[in-house]
Design a protein around this motif. Structure first.
Motif, mmCIF file in Angstrom:
data_model
loop_
_atom_site.group_PDB
_atom_site.id
_atom_site.type_symbol
_atom_site.label_atom_id
_atom_site.label_comp_id
_atom_site.label_asym_id
_atom_site.label_seq_id
_atom_site.Cartn_x
_atom_site.Cartn_y
_atom_site.Cartn_z
ATOM 1 N N VAL A 72 0.819 -1.217 0.000
ATOM 2 C CA VAL A 72 0.000 0.000 0.000
ATOM 3 C C VAL A 72 0.852 1.265 0.000
ATOM 4 N N ASP A 73 2.109 1.163 0.435
ATOM 5 C CA ASP A 73 2.990 2.329 0.443
ATOM 6 C C ASP A 73 3.255 2.859 -0.964
ATOM 7 N N ILE A 74 3.163 1.993 -1.976
ATOM 8 C CA ILE A 74 3.487 2.408 -3.347
ATOM 9 C C ILE A 74 2.462 3.418 -3.874
ATOM 10 N N PRO A 75 1.154 3.082 -3.933
ATOM 11 C CA PRO A 75 0.211 4.088 -4.441
ATOM 12 C C PRO A 75 0.117 5.320 -3.547
ATOM 13 N N ILE A 76 0.193 5.119 -2.221
ATOM 14 C CA ILE A 76 0.133 6.278 -1.324
ATOM 15 C C ILE A 76 1.321 7.203 -1.566
ATOM 16 N N SER A 77 2.512 6.634 -1.729
ATOM 17 C CA SER A 77 3.708 7.450 -1.978
ATOM 18 C C SER A 77 3.615 8.184 -3.305
ATOM 19 N N ASN A 78 3.068 7.530 -4.338
ATOM 20 C CA ASN A 78 2.872 8.202 -5.620
ATOM 21 C C ASN A 78 1.955 9.407 -5.471
ATOM 22 N N CYS A 79 0.913 9.251 -4.653
ATOM 23 C CA CYS A 79 -0.007 10.370 -4.411
ATOM 24 C C CYS A 79 0.698 11.502 -3.669
ATOM 25 N N LEU A 80 1.400 11.167 -2.596
ATOM 26 C CA LEU A 80 2.063 12.198 -1.795
ATOM 27 C C LEU A 80 3.151 12.914 -2.590
ATOM 28 N N ASN A 81 3.913 12.161 -3.388
ATOM 29 C CA ASN A 81 4.943 12.776 -4.224
ATOM 30 C C ASN A 81 4.336 13.686 -5.293
ATOM 31 N N SER A 82 3.069 13.439 -5.636
ATOM 32 C CA SER A 82 2.375 14.263 -6.634
ATOM 33 C C SER A 82 1.664 15.454 -6.000
ATOM 34 N N GLY A 83 1.711 15.539 -4.668
ATOM 35 C CA GLY A 83 1.088 16.657 -3.980
ATOM 36 C C GLY A 83 -0.340 16.417 -3.566
ATOM 37 N N TYR A 84 -0.800 15.162 -3.638
ATOM 38 C CA TYR A 84 -2.175 14.831 -3.276
ATOM 39 C C TYR A 84 -2.173 14.074 -1.947
ATOM 40 N N ASN A 85 -2.681 14.711 -0.906
ATOM 41 C CA ASN A 85 -2.568 14.123 0.427
ATOM 42 C C ASN A 85 -3.910 13.847 1.090
ATOM 43 N N ARG A 86 -4.958 13.741 0.284
ATOM 44 C CA ARG A 86 -6.261 13.299 0.808
ATOM 45 C C ARG A 86 -6.555 11.930 0.191
ATOM 46 N N ILE A 87 -6.384 10.890 1.000
ATOM 47 C CA ILE A 87 -6.359 9.524 0.468
ATOM 48 C C ILE A 87 -7.221 8.601 1.315
ATOM 49 N N TYR A 88 -8.085 7.843 0.656
ATOM 50 C CA TYR A 88 -8.841 6.778 1.302
ATOM 51 C C TYR A 88 -8.304 5.433 0.821
ATOM 52 N N VAL A 89 -8.211 4.466 1.719
ATOM 53 C CA VAL A 89 -7.826 3.101 1.368
ATOM 54 C C VAL A 89 -9.017 2.204 1.683
ATOM 55 N N LEU A 90 -9.562 1.539 0.655
ATOM 56 C CA LEU A 90 -10.734 0.686 0.829
ATOM 57 C C LEU A 90 -10.308 -0.764 0.967
ATOM 58 N N THR A 91 -10.787 -1.426 1.995
ATOM 59 C CA THR A 91 -10.428 -2.824 2.193
ATOM 60 C C THR A 91 -11.544 -3.536 2.940
ATOM 61 N N GLN A 92 -11.498 -4.876 2.917
ATOM 62 C CA GLN A 92 -12.501 -5.620 3.664
ATOM 63 C C GLN A 92 -11.996 -6.948 4.214
ATOM 64 N N TYR A 93 -10.879 -7.451 3.740
ATOM 65 C CA TYR A 93 -10.370 -8.738 4.197
ATOM 66 C C TYR A 93 -9.116 -8.564 5.058
ATOM 67 N N ASN A 94 -9.076 -9.218 6.201
ATOM 68 C CA ASN A 94 -7.862 -9.260 7.031
ATOM 69 C C ASN A 94 -7.215 -7.887 7.172
ATOM 70 N N SER A 95 -7.986 -6.898 7.593
ATOM 71 C CA SER A 95 -7.506 -5.514 7.539
ATOM 72 C C SER A 95 -6.800 -5.039 8.805
ATOM 73 N N ALA A 96 -6.649 -5.888 9.819
ATOM 74 C CA ALA A 96 -6.065 -5.439 11.092
ATOM 75 C C ALA A 96 -4.641 -4.918 10.923
ATOM 76 N N SER A 97 -3.775 -5.683 10.253
ATOM 77 C CA SER A 97 -2.380 -5.247 10.102
ATOM 78 C C SER A 97 -2.275 -4.030 9.197
ATOM 79 N N LEU A 98 -3.173 -3.927 8.205
ATOM 80 C CA LEU A 98 -3.183 -2.756 7.329
ATOM 81 C C LEU A 98 -3.607 -1.522 8.113
ATOM 82 N N ASN A 99 -4.627 -1.661 8.947
ATOM 83 C CA ASN A 99 -5.062 -0.547 9.797
ATOM 84 C C ASN A 99 -3.916 -0.058 10.673
ATOM 85 N N SER A 100 -3.204 -1.010 11.272
ATOM 86 C CA SER A 100 -2.094 -0.670 12.155
ATOM 87 C C SER A 100 -0.994 0.065 11.390
ATOM 88 N N HIS A 101 -0.678 -0.427 10.199
ATOM 89 C CA HIS A 101 0.375 0.201 9.390
ATOM 90 C C HIS A 101 -0.003 1.626 9.010
#
Length: 423
Positions: free
Chosen positions: A40-69
């Motif tokens: 998930v760091d890849i698309p988020i980093s592409n957004c931040l490097n482009s100056g876009y810092n309002r980001i939603y991440v949609l998920t539904q399976y096994n999301s505990a570790s992703l939430n923590s990260h």
């Protein structure tokens, strides 16, 4: 820097069955990559490097570790309007079912978007490796007066059968779409590409699963069209109804949704000048860990990406990635392997007790041979273990490991007894 009014949405994907067992207890965007990052760091980093810092991440399976990260990584100043928020599938008054596809996921998040001021929605996949300046894509989208823009990449006839293929005119307007066409249906689907791409036989435009929608257009489409997926339903049906434009990308991009592509993408990072260059001005952001530097004793390292906090005493490591907090014992040889590392250190007291009790330490023991393998987080491999993947191996799933496409994947927290041979 041009200021575009953009909200980004990263699609976490489904169960990620093609990346099993790496996705057995974690969502696909949370899978570790390159020894210290998450997908998930890849698309988020592409957004931040482009100056876009309002980001939603949609998920539904096994999301505990992703939430923590996400929680531990992307924290903005209290004076910033930026955010990276998880939106997990949930039961609401409007519906009780989980997301049925990419469009369905975005449809369900419309009530969150209603509270934001934005002109364009940038929709991204959570399982791809690439570096794009999204400002260029948004600027082209605005300049051409497009309602929808789709990032495309030229591919050859062999690869075209695995993608949605688009047909565009001389002005890069998309005129037709076909989903994963068979090789005998490719005739006539060639598009106008650069001379360099023509020379490589890359004359088919493949959708990268990266979309820009105008706010009003997206809302109207989601209301009028009950389809569940962008690539299979909404995008094909939008052609002819809306101005759909192709943003042609020529850099490195790969979909890493399978074990084979995931393994190759990671091992490719060990090249002298990798196609995906981590040593670039475009920062890949991830969780900041206060780890000590890595320590290497008597080891020959050749084309190795070595993360922070490792203790390595191996005989030789080549063309491999050694993840954070990895421990590798004396006399061990590791080749073409991705070792994801560990989430914790064992203290000297714990190590002494484990040895006294005849247990196995976390990491790789002494005098082992490991080749063509992925070692998931926190696995314990005893001394004199031999793990050797290869094309001769049949796919299979076992208690401590799986085999797919010739790659042996040692499962997370698996314990491999001393003297074990796999492969």
């Amino acid at each position: 820097m041009i200021k575009h009014n953009v909200i980004s949405v990263v699609l976490g994907g489904g169960k990620g069955t093609r990346l099993y067992p790496l996705t057995h207890k974690r969502s696909k965007p949370a899978v570790p990559i390159a020894g210290k990052y998450r997908l998930v760091d890849i698309p988020i980093s592409n957004c931040l490097n482009s100056g876009y810092n309002r980001i939603y991440v949609l998920t539904q399976y096994n999301s505990a570790s992703l939430n923590s990260h996400i929680k531990n990584t992307y924290n903005f100043s209290v004076f910033s309007k930026g955010f990276v928020d998880i939106l997990a599938a949930e039961q609401t008054a409007e519906g009780e079912r989980w997301y049925q596809g990419t469009a369905d996921a975005v449809r369900h998040m419309q009530r969150y978007l209603a509270h934001h001021d934005y002109d364009h929605l940038l929709i991204l996949s959570g399982d791809q490796l690439y570096q794009i300046d999204f400002q260029e894509m948004i600027e082209q989208h605005i300049t051409t007066g497009a309602d929808i823009s789709i990032a495309t990449i030229p591919v050859n006839a062999k690869d075209a059968t695995s993608f949605g293929i688009l047909k565009s005119d001389d002005e890069a307007n998309i005129t037709a779409f076909t989903e994963k066409p068979s090789s005998d249906r490719l005739a006539g689907w060639e598009s106008e590409v650069s001379d360099e791409m023509k020379a490589e036989g890359r004359v088919y435009l493949a959708s990268m699963g990266i979309y820009v929608f105008n706010k009003g257009v997206l809302s109207k489409m989601l209301e009028e069209h009950k389809g569940m997926d962008f690539g299979k339903e909404l995008i094909p049906d939008s052609i002819g109804k809306y101005k759909v434009h192709s943003y042609e990308y020529h850099g490195y991009w790969t979909d890493i949704g399978t074990i084979d592509s995931f393994f190759e993408a990671n091992i490719g990072l060990t090249d002298d000048i990798p196609k995906f260059n981590l040593f670039d001005k475009h920062t890949i952001f991830t969780r900041g860990r206060m780890l000590p530097p890595s320590k290497v004793s008597g080891t020959i390292l050749d084309k190795v990406v070595l993360a922070d906090g490792c203790i390595v005493a191996a005989e030789r490591i080549e063309r491999s990635i050694i993840g954070i907090r990895s421990r590798v014992g004396q006399g061990t040889v590791i080749k073409s392997t991705y070792m994801m590392g560990c989430d914790f250190y064992q203290t000297l007291e714990e190590i002494a007790q484990i040895k006294e009790e005849g247990g196995i330490l976390v990491g790789v023991g002494e005098d082992c041979y490991i080749e063509n393998a992925i070692l998931d987080k926190n696995c314990s491999i005893g001394n004199n273990v031999r793990i050797k993947g290869g094309a001769h191996l049949e796919d299979g799933d076992f208690e401590t490991h799986s085999i797919y496409d010739g790659v042996i994947i040692v499962k997370k927290r698996a314990i491999i007894p001393p003297g074990t041979e796999i492969g």
